[in-house]
Write a protein that holds these residues in place. Structure first.
Motif, mmCIF file in Angstrom:
data_model
loop_
_atom_site.group_PDB
_atom_site.id
_atom_site.type_symbol
_atom_site.label_atom_id
_atom_site.label_comp_id
_atom_site.label_asym_id
_atom_site.label_seq_id
_atom_site.Cartn_x
_atom_site.Cartn_y
_atom_site.Cartn_z
ATOM 1 N N LEU A 150 49.599 76.373 69.647
ATOM 2 C CA LEU A 150 48.478 75.863 68.876
ATOM 3 C C LEU A 150 47.232 75.915 69.461
ATOM 4 O O LEU A 150 46.557 74.373 68.948
ATOM 5 N N GLY A 151 47.396 76.330 70.767
ATOM 6 C CA GLY A 151 45.575 76.232 71.085
ATOM 7 C C GLY A 151 45.709 75.489 72.253
ATOM 8 O O GLY A 151 44.714 75.266 72.827
ATOM 9 N N ASP A 152 46.637 74.457 72.128
ATOM 10 C CA ASP A 152 46.487 73.220 73.867
ATOM 11 C C ASP A 152 47.548 73.064 74.376
ATOM 12 O O ASP A 152 48.648 73.914 73.669
ATOM 13 N N ARG A 153 47.517 72.389 75.432
ATOM 14 C CA ARG A 153 48.672 72.312 76.652
ATOM 15 C C ARG A 153 49.195 71.341 75.962
ATOM 16 O O ARG A 153 48.645 70.172 75.993
ATOM 17 N N ARG A 154 51.205 71.468 75.593
ATOM 18 C CA ARG A 154 51.477 70.524 75.379
ATOM 19 C C ARG A 154 52.898 70.161 76.501
ATOM 20 O O ARG A 154 53.409 71.213 76.865
ATOM 21 N N GLU A 155 52.982 68.973 76.447
ATOM 22 C CA GLU A 155 54.907 68.579 76.809
ATOM 23 C C GLU A 155 55.650 68.975 76.185
ATOM 24 O O GLU A 155 56.009 67.680 75.175
ATOM 25 N N VAL A 156 56.599 69.117 76.821
ATOM 26 C CA VAL A 156 57.880 69.720 76.545
ATOM 27 C C VAL A 156 58.941 68.985 76.738
ATOM 28 O O VAL A 156 59.244 68.718 78.041
ATOM 29 N N ALA A 157 59.638 67.713 75.929
ATOM 30 C CA ALA A 157 60.750 66.441 77.300
ATOM 31 C C ALA A 157 62.024 67.686 77.062
ATOM 32 O O ALA A 157 62.158 68.276 75.815
ATOM 33 N N VAL A 158 62.259 67.325 78.395
ATOM 34 C CA VAL A 158 64.229 67.549 78.315
ATOM 35 C C VAL A 158 64.808 67.221 78.523
ATOM 36 O O VAL A 158 64.645 66.366 78.850
ATOM 37 N N HIS A 159 66.179 67.152 77.839
ATOM 38 C CA HIS A 159 67.123 66.543 78.055
ATOM 39 C C HIS A 159 67.920 67.693 78.519
ATOM 40 O O HIS A 159 68.366 68.238 78.001
ATOM 41 N N ARG A 160 69.637 66.561 79.167
ATOM 42 C CA ARG A 160 70.855 67.204 78.742
ATOM 43 C C ARG A 160 71.772 66.007 78.440
ATOM 44 O O ARG A 160 72.003 65.217 78.159
ATOM 45 N N ALA A 161 72.997 66.774 77.340
ATOM 46 C CA ALA A 161 73.837 66.224 76.861
ATOM 47 C C ALA A 161 75.132 67.643 76.408
ATOM 48 O O ALA A 161 75.375 68.460 76.556
#
Length: 213
Positions: A150-161
């Motif tokens: 949506l027009g901005d740089r964002r951080e996506v959290a990564v998990h393992r399960a």
């Protein structure tokens, strides 16, 4: 419907408030708010081979404190969920790839903003925004990815399960994004078998092609 802007105005200038704001201020009726629809672009679905699982509205009620008194807000959220058939071990041609996104209305009162998803951690968001996996036995954050949403740089959290699907346990990677956009809160979740590393980039592509309003 009473808008969030009129709520703020009504709280500050009570005598000029709309009927809906006045009832909310008095505690005789909840405030009703609604988010703008959130989806993933059709082109991204075609490129990643994900299909629409559901796209609908969901009602969520929560309580805020106004002048020391509890007041109820009834929020209409919009949810879109997508899925993809994959094969891992004994699981063949099952919906093991899943992606969900929700928009929730934010309400501002006396300088404080609230929304119905407030306080939910990543594990709870994963449970709420996907319906293909039965449960997650373990849940561990292992890093982050950066995407432009949506027009901005964002951080996506990564998990393992370790997840259970159709009675079988498999290792999965989970990607969780939370952000504010316009007057809404947006949360997104992507899940795929960890062994299928190519799905990671497809999930990130879905994040990048989120459409809001």
């Amino acid at each position: 419907m009473t808008t969030r802007r009129s709520v703020l105005l009504g709280a500050v200038a009570g005598l000029t408030a709309t009927a809906g704001c006045l009832e909310f201020a008095l505690g005789t009726a909840p405030l009703e708010t609604e988010a703008t629809t959130v989806t993933v672009a059709d082109g991204a679905l075609a490129e990643t081979e994900y299909e629409v699982s559901r796209s609908d509205r969901t009602e969520r009620s929560y309580t805020v404190t106004v002048a020391g008194q509890p007041r109820e807000i009834e929020a209409t959220c919009h949810v879109s969920e997508y899925r993809k058939r994959l094969s891992v071990g004994p699981l063949e041609d099952e919906y093991l790839g899943t992606f969900g996104v929700i928009s929730a209305p934010r309400t501002e009162l006396f300088g404080r903003t609230s929304h119905p998803l407030e306080g939910l951690d990543d594990r709870r968001l994963v449970a709420d925004l996907q319906s293909e996996y039965d449960r997650f036995e373990t849940f561990e954050r292992v890093g982050t990815d950066a995407v432009r949403v949506l027009g901005d740089r964002r951080e996506v959290a990564v998990h393992r399960a370790e997840a259970v699907h159709s009675g079988e346990s498999i290792d999965v990677s989970l990607h969780v994004l939370s952000l504010d956009h316009g007057e809404d809160r947006i949360d997104g979740v992507g899940v795929h078998p960890t062994s299928l590393s190519g799905e990671r980039q497809r999930i990130l592509s879905l994040f990048e092609r989120i459409q809001h309003g």
